[in-house]
Design a protein around this motif. Sequence first.
Motif, short mmCIF file in Angstrom:
data_model
loop_
_atom_site.label_atom_id
_atom_site.label_comp_id
_atom_site.label_asym_id
_atom_site.label_seq_id
_atom_site.Cartn_x
_atom_site.Cartn_y
_atom_site.Cartn_z
N GLY A 298 31.92 22.56 11.00
CA GLY A 298 31.80 23.06 12.36
C GLY A 298 31.72 24.57 12.40
O GLY A 298 30.96 25.14 13.19
N ARG A 299 32.49 25.23 11.52
CA ARG A 299 32.47 26.69 11.47
C ARG A 299 31.10 27.21 11.01
O ARG A 299 30.54 28.13 11.60
CB ARG A 299 33.55 27.19 10.52
N ASN A 300 30.54 26.56 10.01
CA ASN A 300 29.23 26.98 9.50
C ASN A 300 28.13 26.76 10.54
O ASN A 300 27.23 27.59 10.69
CB ASN A 300 28.90 26.23 8.22
N LYS A 301 28.20 25.63 11.26
CA LYS A 301 27.20 25.35 12.28
C LYS A 301 27.28 26.36 13.41
O LYS A 301 26.25 26.85 13.90
CB LYS A 301 27.38 23.93 12.83
N ALA A 302 28.50 26.70 13.84
CA ALA A 302 28.68 27.69 14.91
C ALA A 302 28.18 29.06 14.47
O ALA A 302 27.50 29.76 15.23
CB ALA A 302 30.15 27.75 15.31
N LEU A 303 28.50 29.45 13.23
CA LEU A 303 28.05 30.75 12.74
C LEU A 303 26.53 30.82 12.60
O LEU A 303 25.93 31.86 12.85
CB LEU A 303 28.72 31.05 11.40
N TYR B 108 15.16 30.98 15.19
CA TYR B 108 15.75 29.75 15.73
C TYR B 108 15.23 28.49 15.05
O TYR B 108 15.63 27.39 15.44
CB TYR B 108 15.47 29.65 17.23
N SER B 109 14.34 28.62 14.07
CA SER B 109 13.78 27.42 13.47
C SER B 109 14.07 27.29 11.98
O SER B 109 14.33 26.19 11.49
CB SER B 109 12.26 27.37 13.69
N ILE B 110 14.02 28.41 11.25
CA ILE B 110 14.17 28.33 9.80
C ILE B 110 15.52 27.73 9.40
O ILE B 110 15.61 26.90 8.50
CB ILE B 110 14.00 29.73 9.17
N ARG B 111 16.58 28.14 10.10
CA ARG B 111 17.93 27.67 9.75
C ARG B 111 18.44 26.62 10.71
O ARG B 111 19.63 26.30 10.70
CB ARG B 111 18.88 28.88 9.72
N ASN B 112 17.57 26.08 11.54
CA ASN B 112 17.99 25.10 12.54
C ASN B 112 17.50 23.72 12.13
O ASN B 112 16.31 23.42 12.16
CB ASN B 112 17.42 25.49 13.92
N LYS B 113 18.43 22.85 11.76
CA LYS B 113 18.07 21.52 11.27
C LYS B 113 17.43 20.67 12.37
O LYS B 113 16.55 19.86 12.08
CB LYS B 113 19.32 20.81 10.72
N GLU B 114 17.88 20.84 13.62
CA GLU B 114 17.34 20.03 14.70
C GLU B 114 15.88 20.37 14.97
O GLU B 114 15.04 19.48 15.19
CB GLU B 114 18.18 20.23 15.97
N VAL B 115 15.56 21.68 14.96
CA VAL B 115 14.17 22.11 15.18
C VAL B 115 13.30 21.68 14.01
O VAL B 115 12.17 21.18 14.20
CB VAL B 115 14.09 23.63 15.39
#
Length: 321
Positions: free
Chosen positions: A233-238, A290-297
């Motif tokens: 959760g901490r890594n996702k928030a960061l 917002y895309s390179i490190r975003n798994k959902e995108v």
Amino acid sequence: MWVGNETDPTNFTLLGFFPEFRYITAVVSIILLIYTAAFTSNTLLIVLIWLDSRLHTPMYSLLSQLSLMDLMLTSSIIPKMAVNFFSGWRSISFLACGTQIFFSLTVAIAECILITFMCFDRYVAICNPLRYPVVISPRVCLQMTAVSWAGGALTSFGHTAFTLHFHICSPREIPHFFCEVMAVLRIVCEDILAYEKAVVVTSILVLLLPLSLIVSSYVLIFLAVLRMNSPEGRNKALATCSSHLCVVGLYFGPGMFIYMRPGSAKTPKLNQGLFLFGTVLTPLLNPLAYSIRNKEVLSALKKLMGGVSPPGRRQNFHHQL
């Protein structure tokens, strides 16, 4: 060599950028390539958010509006600049100049407001996750979008009308590659000291006030992240916060250098460089952040690419399954 009918006394002449630079044609060509990449990436991000139901959340809704604003900002400036350069037609009418000032200011101010709302979205999601569906409802998200556009349009209308009511000196040559407020003020024949102070006040409201809210929110966000027990959760928030912080720097940095420096209207070369960064590179870097490190995108992109793959390839894939 620049040509064109510039005899109309109500027209302006755009001098372009860095006219003494030897390889200006190569620079303009590179700018067009970056513009094409920015236009494509922002359009793709908007389409992904629109098509994928997993991205139908307030955060991605606000992000799609930011991409739309990027598209409008860069498309209102770069194509006209390129046409002027390659055709040699420097003249721009009074109405077209006013329209360019209005749209560029509207979008730039709306982006600052929207980025502040995006920070509030992250603050609620991380610091008050249980209340997030109530606080950041679809209706509230729509209101954030409306306030951003309305605030940008109203502020821009006032500055556009006030800037163009001044008496312009002859020759009406704007030392810029598009009609921009500070560049137009350089060719005004009146005392504009009071108006320059008004621009600084507006800049404080539009830039420093939102930036102070963003910094305060992120102090609280990072304190909440440090208290998290879950490393995942901490890594996702960061990761989410780091993307947004990159966007904050990209948007607020050039704006503060342009509009909050004393005598900024007297440094056209620096302003042109900052505007090139803000109108070309920032719209490209925003969707990448917002895309390179975003798994959902990335997942939505893979789903879209899978949906548009050749029929034969899809049949072979299903046959293998």
